[in-house]
Design an enzyme around this catalytic site. Structure first.
Site, PDB file in Angstrom:
ATOM      1  N   ALA A   1       0.741  -1.189   0.004  1.00 35.14           N
ATOM      2  CA  ALA A   1       0.026   0.015  -0.071  1.00 35.14           C
ATOM      3  C   ALA A   1       0.880   1.219  -0.245  1.00 35.14           C
ATOM      4  O   ALA A   1       0.437   2.261   0.987  1.00 35.14           O
ATOM      5  CB  ALA A   1      -0.940   0.155   1.105  1.00 35.14           C
ATOM      6  N   GLY A   2       1.989   1.201  -0.923  1.00 37.70           N
ATOM      7  CA  GLY A   2       2.796   2.483  -1.106  1.00 37.70           C
ATOM      8  C   GLY A   2       2.162   3.271  -2.236  1.00 37.70           C
ATOM      9  O   GLY A   2       0.987   3.305  -2.546  1.00 37.70           O
TER      10      GLY A   2
ATOM     11  N   ILE B   1       2.843   3.274  -5.551  1.00 34.99           N
ATOM     12  CA  ILE B   1       2.461   2.644  -6.804  1.00 34.99           C
ATOM     13  C   ILE B   1       1.005   1.827  -6.375  1.00 34.99           C
ATOM     14  O   ILE B   1       0.262   1.781  -7.308  1.00 34.99           O
ATOM     15  CB  ILE B   1       3.424   1.783  -7.142  1.00 34.99           C
TER      16      ILE B   1
ATOM     17  N   ARG C   1      11.230  -0.066  -5.153  1.00 35.07           N
ATOM     18  CA  ARG C   1      12.113  -0.214  -6.217  1.00 35.07           C
ATOM     19  C   ARG C   1      13.494  -0.225  -5.786  1.00 35.07           C
ATOM     20  O   ARG C   1      13.772   0.291  -4.573  1.00 35.07           O
ATOM     21  CB  ARG C   1      11.951   1.096  -7.103  1.00 35.07           C
TER      22      ARG C   1
ATOM     23  N   HIS D   1     -10.378  34.616  -4.791  1.00 34.28           N
ATOM     24  CA  HIS D   1     -11.689  33.820  -4.097  1.00 34.28           C
ATOM     25  C   HIS D   1     -12.455  33.699  -5.374  1.00 34.28           C
ATOM     26  O   HIS D   1     -12.699  34.497  -6.203  1.00 34.28           O
ATOM     27  CB  HIS D   1     -12.223  34.791  -3.013  1.00 34.28           C
TER      28      HIS D   1
HETATM   29  P1  FAD Z   1      14.860   6.387 -14.512  1.00 32.11           P
HETATM   30  O1  FAD Z   1      13.901   6.860 -14.941  1.00 32.11           O
HETATM   31  O2  FAD Z   1      14.880   4.752 -13.873  1.00 32.11           O
HETATM   32  O3  FAD Z   1      16.153   6.160 -15.786  1.00 32.11           O
HETATM   33  C1  FAD Z   1      17.225   5.375 -15.869  1.00 32.11           C
HETATM   34  C2  FAD Z   1      17.674   5.145 -17.157  1.00 32.11           C
HETATM   35  O4  FAD Z   1      18.821   4.687 -16.984  1.00 32.11           O
HETATM   36  C3  FAD Z   1      16.628   4.163 -17.952  1.00 32.11           C
HETATM   37  O5  FAD Z   1      16.079   4.761 -19.026  1.00 32.11           O
HETATM   38  C4  FAD Z   1      17.757   2.710 -18.070  1.00 32.11           C
HETATM   39  O6  FAD Z   1      17.234   2.171 -19.210  1.00 32.11           O
HETATM   40  C5  FAD Z   1      19.051   3.631 -18.329  1.00 32.11           C
HETATM   41  N1  FAD Z   1      19.987   2.712 -18.010  1.00 32.11           N
HETATM   42  C6  FAD Z   1      20.209   1.852 -16.658  1.00 32.11           C
HETATM   43  N2  FAD Z   1      21.350   1.325 -16.629  1.00 32.11           N
HETATM   44  C7  FAD Z   1      22.068   1.738 -17.832  1.00 32.11           C
HETATM   45  C8  FAD Z   1      23.222   1.313 -18.450  1.00 32.11           C
HETATM   46  N3  FAD Z   1      24.210   0.630 -17.899  1.00 32.11           N
HETATM   47  N4  FAD Z   1      23.337   1.814 -19.540  1.00 32.11           N
HETATM   48  C9  FAD Z   1      22.608   2.897 -20.390  1.00 32.11           C
HETATM   49  N5  FAD Z   1      21.710   2.785 -19.815  1.00 32.11           N
HETATM   50  C10 FAD Z   1      21.070   2.533 -18.514  1.00 32.11           C
HETATM   51  N6  FAD Z   1       8.129  10.063  -9.581  1.00 32.11           N
HETATM   52  C11 FAD Z   1       7.614  11.164  -9.535  1.00 32.11           C
HETATM   53  O7  FAD Z   1       8.239  11.990  -9.189  1.00 32.11           O
HETATM   54  N7  FAD Z   1       6.097  11.505  -9.679  1.00 32.11           N
HETATM   55  C12 FAD Z   1       5.460  10.378 -10.220  1.00 32.11           C
HETATM   56  O8  FAD Z   1       4.361  10.647 -10.341  1.00 32.11           O
HETATM   57  C13 FAD Z   1       5.997   9.122 -10.143  1.00 32.11           C
HETATM   58  N8  FAD Z   1       5.090   8.191 -10.761  1.00 32.11           N
HETATM   59  C14 FAD Z   1       5.539   6.867 -11.095  1.00 32.11           C
HETATM   60  C15 FAD Z   1       4.911   5.724 -11.206  1.00 32.11           C
HETATM   61  C16 FAD Z   1       5.622   4.542 -11.403  1.00 32.11           C
HETATM   62  C17 FAD Z   1       4.471   3.455 -11.903  1.00 32.11           C
HETATM   63  C18 FAD Z   1       6.732   4.299 -11.227  1.00 32.11           C
HETATM   64  C19 FAD Z   1       7.216   3.185 -11.545  1.00 32.11           C
HETATM   65  C20 FAD Z   1       7.454   5.240 -10.913  1.00 32.11           C
HETATM   66  C21 FAD Z   1       7.111   6.892 -10.653  1.00 32.11           C
HETATM   67  N9  FAD Z   1       7.764   7.889 -10.119  1.00 32.11           N
HETATM   68  C22 FAD Z   1       7.221   8.951  -9.758  1.00 32.11           C
HETATM   69  C23 FAD Z   1       9.395   7.377  -9.980  1.00 32.11           C
HETATM   70  C24 FAD Z   1      10.056   8.026 -10.858  1.00 32.11           C
HETATM   71  O9  FAD Z   1       9.783   7.462 -12.134  1.00 32.11           O
HETATM   72  C25 FAD Z   1      11.696   7.893 -10.648  1.00 32.11           C
HETATM   73  O10 FAD Z   1      12.005   8.431  -9.555  1.00 32.11           O
HETATM   74  C26 FAD Z   1      12.526   8.544 -11.801  1.00 32.11           C
HETATM   75  O11 FAD Z   1      12.164   7.882 -13.142  1.00 32.11           O
HETATM   76  C27 FAD Z   1      13.874   8.271 -11.703  1.00 32.11           C
HETATM   77  O12 FAD Z   1      14.694   8.949 -12.542  1.00 32.11           O
HETATM   78  P2  FAD Z   1      15.984   8.535 -12.860  1.00 32.11           P
HETATM   79  O13 FAD Z   1      16.649   9.428 -14.153  1.00 32.11           O
HETATM   80  O14 FAD Z   1      17.077   8.195 -11.773  1.00 32.11           O
HETATM   81  O15 FAD Z   1      15.942   6.704 -13.479  1.00 32.11           O
HETATM   82  P1  NAD Z   2       6.755   2.274  -1.804  1.00 27.74           P
HETATM   83  O1  NAD Z   2       8.101   2.136  -0.859  1.00 27.74           O
HETATM   84  O2  NAD Z   2       6.123   3.578  -1.973  1.00 27.74           O
HETATM   85  O3  NAD Z   2       5.711   1.180  -1.111  1.00 27.74           O
HETATM   86  C1  NAD Z   2       5.995  -0.178  -1.054  1.00 27.74           C
HETATM   87  C2  NAD Z   2       4.897  -0.970   0.019  1.00 27.74           C
HETATM   88  O4  NAD Z   2       4.994  -2.215   0.079  1.00 27.74           O
HETATM   89  C3  NAD Z   2       5.260  -0.166   1.465  1.00 27.74           C
HETATM   90  O5  NAD Z   2       4.197   0.340   1.909  1.00 27.74           O
HETATM   91  C4  NAD Z   2       5.941  -1.400   1.996  1.00 27.74           C
HETATM   92  O6  NAD Z   2       5.658  -1.508   3.206  1.00 27.74           O
HETATM   93  C5  NAD Z   2       5.022  -2.883   1.283  1.00 27.74           C
HETATM   94  N1  NAD Z   2       5.729  -3.830   1.225  1.00 27.74           N
HETATM   95  C6  NAD Z   2       6.979  -4.200   1.184  1.00 27.74           C
HETATM   96  N2  NAD Z   2       7.143  -5.431   1.103  1.00 27.74           N
HETATM   97  C7  NAD Z   2       5.850  -6.004   1.263  1.00 27.74           C
HETATM   98  C8  NAD Z   2       5.554  -7.414   1.266  1.00 27.74           C
HETATM   99  N3  NAD Z   2       6.224  -8.467   1.298  1.00 27.74           N
HETATM  100  N4  NAD Z   2       4.215  -7.697   1.670  1.00 27.74           N
HETATM  101  C9  NAD Z   2       3.188  -6.600   1.617  1.00 27.74           C
HETATM  102  N5  NAD Z   2       3.676  -5.419   1.451  1.00 27.74           N
HETATM  103  C10 NAD Z   2       5.054  -5.083   1.400  1.00 27.74           C
HETATM  104  O7  NAD Z   2       7.207   1.556  -3.085  1.00 27.74           O
HETATM  105  P2  NAD Z   2       6.217   1.604  -4.520  1.00 27.74           P
HETATM  106  O8  NAD Z   2       4.888   1.960  -4.245  1.00 27.74           O
HETATM  107  O9  NAD Z   2       6.597   0.230  -5.222  1.00 27.74           O
HETATM  108  O10 NAD Z   2       7.145   2.847  -5.276  1.00 27.74           O
HETATM  109  C11 NAD Z   2       8.401   2.678  -5.699  1.00 27.74           C
HETATM  110  C12 NAD Z   2       8.965   3.881  -5.649  1.00 27.74           C
HETATM  111  O11 NAD Z   2       8.495   4.698  -6.796  1.00 27.74           O
HETATM  112  C13 NAD Z   2       8.579   4.929  -4.607  1.00 27.74           C
HETATM  113  O12 NAD Z   2       9.732   5.186  -3.757  1.00 27.74           O
HETATM  114  C14 NAD Z   2       8.132   6.204  -5.105  1.00 27.74           C
HETATM  115  O13 NAD Z   2       8.850   7.228  -4.493  1.00 27.74           O
HETATM  116  C15 NAD Z   2       8.102   6.056  -6.589  1.00 27.74           C
HETATM  117  N6  NAD Z   2       6.822   6.396  -7.155  1.00 27.74           N
HETATM  118  C16 NAD Z   2       6.428   7.747  -7.049  1.00 27.74           C
HETATM  119  C17 NAD Z   2       5.360   8.232  -7.285  1.00 27.74           C
HETATM  120  C18 NAD Z   2       4.855   9.556  -7.149  1.00 27.74           C
HETATM  121  O14 NAD Z   2       5.663  10.278  -6.828  1.00 27.74           O
HETATM  122  N7  NAD Z   2       3.664   9.760  -7.180  1.00 27.74           N
HETATM  123  C19 NAD Z   2       4.356   7.271  -8.053  1.00 27.74           C
HETATM  124  C20 NAD Z   2       4.845   5.786  -8.104  1.00 27.74           C
HETATM  125  C21 NAD Z   2       6.092   5.536  -7.813  1.00 27.74           C
END
Ligand code: FAD
Ligand code: NAD
Length: 479
Positions: A189-190, A192, A279, A451
């Site tokens: 319940a995080g 995602i 993650r 407002h």
């Molecule tokens: P990434 O976006 O993961 O990019 C890393 C890149 O490096 C990738 O393209 C990968 O292919 C590439 N790479 C990796 N290793 C290598 C290598 N050795 N050589 C070449 N390329 C490589 N964050 C928010 O702030 N707001 C949100 O609403 C939000 N929603 C999300 C929803 C979901 C479903 C998920 C999964 C994540 C969400 N996040 C959100 C988190 C956000 O996506 C990440 O924090 C962000 O993308 C991280 O950016 P980054 O550039 O560090 O890495």
């Molecule tokens: P999260 O850390 O937000 O939530 C994971 C949840 O899973 C936690 O509450 C944890 O206690 C629970 N959990 C872990 N192991 C478990 C198990 N074995 N059984 C049951 N529950 C368990 O991680 P996420 O939701 O996977 O998101 C990953 C990252 O992506 C987050 O760090 C978040 O910052 C980023 N993200 C951000 C946004 C946004 O900014 N709106 C949206 C999506 C993802």
């Protein structure tokens, strides 16, 4: 393509592509290495955020919200919809189009700024070198005066629920369901779990969320977390706390999940199961043994406040380093590093990074929570304003939740703001700006707000800090 650059960025997510563009803007010769290929073998820029993260999830959140409104919320406005039906492939196609547009946009931005995209997997070697391996297995070496590692993160997998990309999926698979599962299980319940659970719940799925911890959203202010859980449960999300998943077995068209909680062992059968338990940093085959770059015990690359690794001229930004895994956090680190490489003074304020959960209503926060202030022994004042008392919130039929402002007891400097409610992300952003300027709650109280706006709730919460709120009775009225 020349093989020698001022800066080589590895990874083109929001941390990497922003670093690359900013470095190029500052006159540096920049290449950005990216390994992501789509199913047709075409290179994709933009990383997790654009391809399978922030953008596609928000596209589906918006579409599913529209559907839910049409199906069950418009009656209150006197709008009668005979029957609303959902075309899931069309909803997914809209999402895919937005993703294509934005990832293609990065290619355009690279071109406009003179960043060279390099397709392949990058590995940091000793001595200012990046080894490039293409999908075909060709290996070459790029010289780099500076290297910025921005390789991001990937979903955590847990042994009891192995991903099969059919019935048991991670967040990427959960963006691709071709029809609405009748019963959907979510582990975690995080952020995602709540966002993607909401998407499919609004589309009509019965959603059960299994969370191992006893505390809901422990990183959020406890009052806001409590209110959020009440609201989301009211929407039909069946959130079960203290639930430890012990197994998930996929067979036929269903997945059977076993879990234990305080009441013992349980079994549930779902049509799909999303595993959303966090993650982890993406470091596979990234560092040569003698690169000089070190990692902590969880695999995050070790950096200081300026995102410098232990190896000279090698930096790391975004999800691959400590701090919240948020796109905007990585982007700002990317800008800071690019500017420092170019010789400019740059630093980052980690105290004012906002975070948002894009449920409806949104849950957003900046700064310290009340429980953190208590634990740190900081004397504080708080002001709360419920949206139920906001004229605009009532007018738009969106009046659940509240704004909570926390300020230093003596200086009145704002220490945090926490919101669950309509447009919470945008409301908290106003406070982020105020905090950047070192504002007090009085400063916000003295500011004129239009407002009727939802922003007035921020104004009133600031006034409530000193007992001056106008549109609610004050707990501790002061002259
Ligand atoms: P990434 O976006 O993961 O990019 C890393 C890149 O490096 C990738 O393209 C990968 O292919 C590439 N790479 C990796 N290793 C290598 C290598 N050795 N050589 C070449 N390329 C490589 N964050 C928010 O702030 N707001 C949100 O609403 C939000 N929603 C999300 C929803 C979901 C479903 C998920 C999964 C994540 C969400 N996040 C959100 C988190 C956000 O996506 C990440 O924090 C962000 O993308 C991280 O950016 P980054 O550039 O560090 O890495
Ligand atoms: P999260 O850390 O937000 O939530 C994971 C949840 O899973 C936690 O509450 C944890 O206690 C629970 N959990 C872990 N192991 C478990 C198990 N074995 N059984 C049951 N529950 C368990 O991680 P996420 O939701 O996977 O998101 C990953 C990252 O992506 C987050 O760090 C978040 O910052 C980023 N993200 C951000 C946004 C946004 O900014 N709106 C949206 C999506 C993802």
């Amino acid at each position: 393509m020349s093989d020698s650059y001022d800066v080589v960025v590895i990874g083109s997510g929001p941390a990497g592509y922003v670093a690359a563009i900013r470095a190029a803007q500052l006159g540096l010769k920049v290449a950005c290495v990216e390994k992501w290929l789509d199913s047709a073998g075409k290179s994709r820029l933009g990383g997790t955020c654009l391809n399978v993260g922030c953008i596609p999830s928000k596209a589906l959140l918006h579409s599913s919200h529209k559907f839910h409104e049409a199906a069950s919320e418009l009656g209150v406005h006197g709008i009668e919809v005979a029957s609303a039906s959902l075309n899931v492939p069309a909803m997914l196609a809209r999402k895919d189009k937005i993703v294509d547009q934005l990832t293609g946009g990065i290619t355009g931005l690279f071109k406009a700024n003179g960043v060279t995209p390099v397709i392949g997997s990058g590995k940091v070697l000793a001595g200012h070198k990046v080894e490039l391996t293409t999908a075909e297995g060709d290996v070459s070496v790029i010289e780099a005066a500076n290297i910025i590692i921005a390789t991001g993160s990937v979903p955590v997998e847990i042994p009891p629920a192995p991903i099969d990309n059919n019935l048991i999926v991670d967040s990427t698979g959960a963006l691709e369901f071709q029809s609405v599962p009748a019963r959907l299980g979510v582990i975690g319940a995080g952020v995602i779990g709540l966002e993607l659970g909401s998407v499919w719940n609004r589309c009509g799925a019965e959603v059960v969320v299994l969370e191992a911890l006893d505390e809901f959203l422990p990183m959020m202010d406890v009052q806001i977390a409590r209110e959020s859980k009440k609201i989301l449960s009211g929407q039909g999300l069946d959130i079960r706390m203290g639930a430890r998943v012990t197994g998930a077995v996929a067979g036929g068209d269903a997945v059977t999940v076993t879990y234990t909680d305080g009441d013992g062992e349980h079994e549930e059968v779902f049509d799909k199961l999303i595993v959303a338990v966090g993650r982890r940093p993406q470091t596979e085959n990234l560092l040569a043994g003698d690169s000089g770059v070190t990692m902590d015990e969880r695999g995050f690359i070790f950096v200081n406040d300026f995102c410098e690794t232990e190896a000279p001229c090698i930096y790391a930004v975004g999800d691959i380093v400590r701090g919240p895994m948020l796109a905007h956090k990585g982007s700002e680190e990317g800008v800071m590093v690019a500017e420092r490489i170019a010789g400019k003074h740059a630093e980052m304020n980690y105290e004012t990074i906002p975070s948002v959960i894009y449920t409806h209503p949104e849950i957003a926060a900046v700064g310290k929570t009340e429980q953190e202030l208590k634990a740190e022994g900081i004397e504080y004042k708080s002001g709360v304003f419920p949206f139920a008392a906001s004229g605009r919130a009532l007018a738009i039929n969106d009046s659940q939740g509240m704004v909570k402002m926390l300020a230093d007891a003596e200086s009145d400097r704002i220490l945090g703001c926490h919101v669950v409610g309509p447009n919470a992300a945008d409301l908290v952003q106003q406070v982020v700006i105020a905090m950047e300027f070192g504002a007090s709650s009085e400063d916000i109280g003295l500011t004129v707000f239009a407002h009727p706006t939802l922003s007035e709730a921020v104004h009133e919460a600031a006034l409530a800090v000193d007992g001056h709120a106008i549109h609610i009775p004050n707990r501790r009225p002061r002259k």
